[in-house]
Each structure stands twice: as C-alpha cells, then as structure tokens.
Write a protein that holds these residues in place. Structure first.
Motif, short mmCIF file in Angstrom:
data_model
loop_
_atom_site.label_atom_id
_atom_site.label_comp_id
_atom_site.label_asym_id
_atom_site.label_seq_id
_atom_site.Cartn_x
_atom_site.Cartn_y
_atom_site.Cartn_z
N PRO A 1 68.79 127.80 2.22
CA PRO A 1 67.92 128.92 2.55
C PRO A 1 66.77 129.06 1.55
CG PRO A 1 70.21 129.58 2.75
CD PRO A 1 70.20 128.21 2.11
N LYS A 2 65.64 129.52 2.05
CA LYS A 2 64.43 129.79 1.25
C LYS A 2 63.81 128.52 0.66
CE LYS A 2 64.82 134.04 2.13
NZ LYS A 2 64.21 134.34 3.42
N THR A 3 63.97 127.40 1.38
CA THR A 3 63.37 126.13 0.93
C THR A 3 62.40 125.58 1.97
OG1 THR A 3 65.23 124.86 1.82
CG2 THR A 3 65.36 125.52 -0.50
N GLY A 4 61.88 126.45 2.82
CA GLY A 4 60.93 126.01 3.84
C GLY A 4 61.59 125.66 5.16
N THR A 5 62.85 126.02 5.33
CA THR A 5 63.57 125.65 6.54
C THR A 5 62.97 126.28 7.79
OG1 THR A 5 65.17 127.41 6.07
CG2 THR A 5 65.78 125.19 5.40
N THR A 6 62.59 127.55 7.72
CA THR A 6 62.02 128.20 8.90
C THR A 6 60.72 127.54 9.30
OG1 THR A 6 63.07 130.29 8.29
CG2 THR A 6 61.24 130.40 9.86
N PHE A 7 59.90 127.17 8.33
CA PHE A 7 58.66 126.46 8.63
C PHE A 7 58.96 125.14 9.35
CE2 PHE A 7 55.61 123.16 7.54
CZ PHE A 7 54.46 123.68 8.09
N GLN B 1 61.69 124.27 11.03
CA GLN B 1 62.27 124.53 12.35
C GLN B 1 61.22 124.99 13.35
OE1 GLN B 1 65.08 127.29 10.84
NE2 GLN B 1 66.40 125.68 10.03
N THR B 2 60.33 125.86 12.93
CA THR B 2 59.27 126.35 13.82
C THR B 2 58.32 125.21 14.19
OG1 THR B 2 59.40 128.55 12.85
CG2 THR B 2 57.38 128.02 14.04
N THR B 3 57.95 124.41 13.22
CA THR B 3 57.05 123.28 13.48
C THR B 3 57.69 122.29 14.43
OG1 THR B 3 56.03 123.55 11.30
CG2 THR B 3 55.74 121.43 12.38
N MET B 4 58.96 121.96 14.20
CA MET B 4 59.65 121.03 15.09
C MET B 4 59.75 121.61 16.50
SD MET B 4 60.48 118.40 13.21
CE MET B 4 61.97 117.57 13.65
N GLY C 1 67.97 121.33 22.11
CA GLY C 1 68.25 122.74 22.30
C GLY C 1 67.42 123.34 23.43
N HIS C 2 68.04 124.29 24.11
CA HIS C 2 67.33 125.00 25.18
C HIS C 2 66.60 126.22 24.62
CE1 HIS C 2 68.97 122.39 28.15
NE2 HIS C 2 70.18 122.60 27.68
N ASP C 3 67.03 126.66 23.43
CA ASP C 3 66.31 127.70 22.71
C ASP C 3 66.58 127.47 21.22
OD1 ASP C 3 68.52 129.55 21.66
OD2 ASP C 3 68.95 129.63 23.80
N ARG C 4 65.71 128.00 20.40
CA ARG C 4 65.79 127.76 18.95
C ARG C 4 67.11 128.23 18.35
NH1 ARG C 4 60.68 129.79 15.84
NH2 ARG C 4 62.01 129.08 14.18
N MET C 5 67.71 129.24 18.94
CA MET C 5 68.92 129.82 18.38
C MET C 5 70.14 128.91 18.52
SD MET C 5 68.07 132.50 16.83
CE MET C 5 69.63 133.28 16.52
N ILE D 1 72.01 114.99 22.42
CA ILE D 1 71.79 113.87 21.51
C ILE D 1 72.41 112.60 22.09
CG2 ILE D 1 72.45 112.96 19.24
CD1 ILE D 1 72.12 115.91 18.22
N ALA D 2 73.57 112.74 22.74
CA ALA D 2 74.25 111.59 23.32
C ALA D 2 73.39 110.92 24.39
CB ALA D 2 75.59 112.02 23.92
N ASP D 3 72.57 111.69 25.09
CA ASP D 3 71.73 111.16 26.15
C ASP D 3 70.39 110.63 25.65
OD1 ASP D 3 73.65 111.81 28.03
OD2 ASP D 3 72.75 113.76 28.50
N TRP D 4 70.14 110.72 24.35
CA TRP D 4 68.83 110.38 23.80
C TRP D 4 68.85 108.99 23.16
CZ3 TRP D 4 64.31 112.34 24.65
CH2 TRP D 4 63.24 112.02 23.81
N PRO D 5 67.86 108.14 23.46
CA PRO D 5 67.85 106.78 22.91
C PRO D 5 67.23 106.64 21.52
CG PRO D 5 66.07 107.02 24.47
CD PRO D 5 66.84 108.32 24.50
N GLY D 6 66.52 107.66 21.05
CA GLY D 6 65.82 107.57 19.76
C GLY D 6 66.60 108.26 18.66
N ASP D 7 65.88 108.88 17.74
CA ASP D 7 66.47 109.63 16.65
C ASP D 7 66.49 111.11 17.00
OD1 ASP D 7 66.64 107.26 15.27
OD2 ASP D 7 65.00 107.68 13.90
N ALA D 8 67.35 111.87 16.33
CA ALA D 8 67.46 113.31 16.61
C ALA D 8 67.67 114.08 15.31
CB ALA D 8 68.62 113.57 17.56
N LEU D 9 67.32 115.37 15.35
CA LEU D 9 67.49 116.25 14.20
C LEU D 9 68.08 117.57 14.67
CD1 LEU D 9 66.80 117.12 11.20
CD2 LEU D 9 64.70 118.06 12.14
N VAL D 10 69.12 118.02 13.97
CA VAL D 10 69.67 119.36 14.13
C VAL D 10 69.41 120.05 12.81
CG1 VAL D 10 71.74 120.74 14.52
CG2 VAL D 10 71.42 118.59 15.77
N SER D 11 68.90 121.29 12.85
CA SER D 11 68.48 121.94 11.61
C SER D 11 68.82 123.42 11.58
CB SER D 11 66.95 121.78 11.47
OG SER D 11 66.48 122.52 10.36
#
Length: 144
Positions: free
Chosen positions: A12-18, A20-23, A39-43, A74-84
């Motif tokens: 927390p407080k290390t730029g994570t919200t920035f 996540q919002t940018t992604m 994700g279907h929504d950011r939450m 992620i299982a259906d995706w052929p590239g790379d993925a990020l969960v944050s």
C-alpha cells in the motif's frame, strides 16, 4: 493459458492505485499487445485479494468467486496477464502459497506450462509517512 502471470502484491501507498487505474483504462491497447488485465470491473482484483486472505462470504457481500473468475479469464488468454491489488501483500505465507498452488492447479490451467511472477513495489519509509498524511488532502496540479 497466459504464458506468464504477474501477481502485483503491493505494498500500500507505493503507487498501486496509479498502476491499477492506468492498467484498467488501457485494457484495449494492452490487449492489442498481448497483455491481459482481467476482470469485469476493477473491484474483482480487490475481491480476489480478500478471498486469498480468507475473507468469508459476508465480507464479500455475495461476490465470492472473484479469484476463480480472474483465473478463468487468464486461462483463456494466450499472452501475459497481471492481477494487481496491494492487499495481496497482507496474505500470510500459507495463504500466498495456497493461492499460487490454486492458480497453477485451477481446472482451466492444470497441466499447462504456467509461470507465476510476484511483483512487490516498495517505497522509501521516510516518504511513506508524508504520503499517509496527504491521503485526505486534495491533489493540486501545477498547470504550467
């Protein structure tokens, strides 16, 4: 299945919200380059962190299953993925190991060659104290 899954765990407080919002707002261009921010929504990322940390159904307010839904995408995706989400950093070692094990043993993933990378961002402790005091202050931008 995604070739590589990056699990951004904060802190927390290390730029994570920035980040996540940018992604989130750049999902289309990222997708065009072979990178999934699921994700279907950011939450969903937040709820997934709650599940990994053992939150009950009451805390999830009827939205259980976010971790599995993200893994399904992620299982259906052929590239790379990020969960944050920064609250992944609050998981115990046992919870973190269980989540990683679940990710590679997920029914849509089992048997595939998947690499999970954990990403941890830290910040200078002296500056962190200053940021904690600024959270409730409005952001002032210099429009030069």
């Amino acid at each position: 299945m995604a070739r590589r899954v990056h699990l951004h765990i904060g802190l927390p407080k290390t730029g994570t919200t920035f980040l996540q919002t940018t992604m989130w707002h750049n999902r289309g261009p990222l997708s065009d380059q072979g990178f999934l921010y699921p994700g279907h929504d950011r939450m969903q990322h937040y709820r997934a962190s709650q599940e990994v940390r053992g939150a009950g159904r009451k805390a999830l307010r009827g939205r259980a299953g976010a971790w599995d839904r993200l893994l399904g995408e992620i299982a259906d995706w052929p590239g790379d993925a990020l969960v944050s989400h920064e609250f992944f950093s609050m998981a115990t070692p046992e919870q973190a190991h269980a989540a990683a094990r679940h990710a590679v043993e997920h029914e849509d993933v089992a048997g595939l060659d998947v690499t999970v990378h954990e990403v941890l961002v830290v910040r200078d402790v002296e500056r962190l104290g200053d940021r904690a005091e600024q959270v409730d202050e409005p952001l002032e931008l210099d429009a030069r």
